[in-house]
Write an enzyme that holds these catalytic residues in place. Sequence first.
Site, PDB file in Angstrom:
ATOM      1  N   LEU A   1      -6.230  20.514   2.362  1.00 49.42           N
ATOM      2  CA  LEU A   1      -6.446  19.060   2.388  1.00 49.42           C
ATOM      3  C   LEU A   1      -5.702  18.480   3.583  1.00 49.42           C
ATOM      4  CD1 LEU A   1      -7.346  16.357   0.981  1.00 49.42           C
ATOM      5  CD2 LEU A   1      -5.165  16.414  -0.229  1.00 49.42           C
TER       6      LEU A   1
ATOM      7  N   ASP B   1      -2.744  -0.954  -2.501  1.00 47.88           N
ATOM      8  CA  ASP B   1      -2.224  -2.321  -2.617  1.00 47.88           C
ATOM      9  C   ASP B   1      -1.924  -2.678  -4.074  1.00 47.88           C
ATOM     10  OD1 ASP B   1      -1.406  -4.755  -1.597  1.00 47.88           O
ATOM     11  OD2 ASP B   1      -3.418  -5.634  -1.627  1.00 47.88           O
TER      12      ASP B   1
ATOM     13  N   HIS C   1       7.096  -0.321  -5.451  1.00 46.10           N
ATOM     14  CA  HIS C   1       6.930   0.644  -4.351  1.00 46.10           C
ATOM     15  C   HIS C   1       7.377   2.040  -4.797  1.00 46.10           C
ATOM     16  CE1 HIS C   1       5.775  -2.566  -1.805  1.00 46.10           C
ATOM     17  NE2 HIS C   1       6.970  -3.100  -1.669  1.00 46.10           N
TER      18      HIS C   1
END
Length: 254
Positions: free
Chosen positions: A135, A24, A41
């Site tokens: 991962l 965020d 973004h």
Amino acid sequence: MKTSSTRDIPVTSDTPRHVAIIMDGNGRWASKRLLPRTAGHAKGVQAVRRAVETCGRLGVDYLTLFAFSSENWRRPADEVSLLMRLFVQALEREVTKLQEQGVRLRVIGDLSAFEPRLQDLIFQAQASTAQNDKLNLTVAANYGGRWDILQATRNMLAGNPGLAQDLAAIDEEMLASHLAMAWAPEPDLFIRTGGEQRISNFLVWQLAYTELYFTDCYWPDFGEAELKAAFEWYRTRERRFGRTSAQVHTSPGH
Ligand code: IPE
Ligand code: IPE
Ligand code: MG
């Protein structure tokens, strides 16, 4: 079946095995610089790359990133479409890198709302990284914790219509096995950047016993140093899972 933190005591270690992040603060990062929110973004995508690399290096097994919530459709249409474009771009450009790093990508959420091209790219990326096991990267897109519990309930009943006549047979494990991320252990460490201290409909079921870490750092500024600080904080936590501190000390490693 994965250990449930409310039914068994999970084995824990100094490095979180599963890290879940609410990325965020992109918009505020940009506004502070008098840039359009969309610039935040775009910058946020670079922070995603850093987080994946660092988590891989530090020995994290599962990294789950909240990219777009089921409520983010409420944003202005041009911001939503920019976010979709960035998602498409990232899938087109980053899959080779994920291969090199041994990263398996999965996307969770209601993907049916996305345009067909984006859905195709998601399925291709998932298929082409399916053999990787260094991962496990999960991106939550059009995801909501409540949606997840609802879809799990529907799927559980659809797979076994007789359950309605045998309610006592429904237990946590049965429901949890239908959650969108049923393959993963519950998150050990939750990180939210950007200063807000809320869950915003992220993994509401799975966060039951997760350690919650909040930082004011905006997501585009989040890098290795900030991640390591979160891990340091995690190391200081005593994960009791309902027990007393004395009990924790007499069962080392748990
Ligand atoms: C997070 O940053 C990215 C998404 C929700 C897609 P925000 O866009 O929410 O940034 P702030 O919270 O407005 O600063
Ligand atoms: C949560 O951030 C969702 C993502 C980061 C994808 P929001 O910015 O949408 O959350 P609220 O609205 O501040 O709770
Ligand atoms: Mg926000």
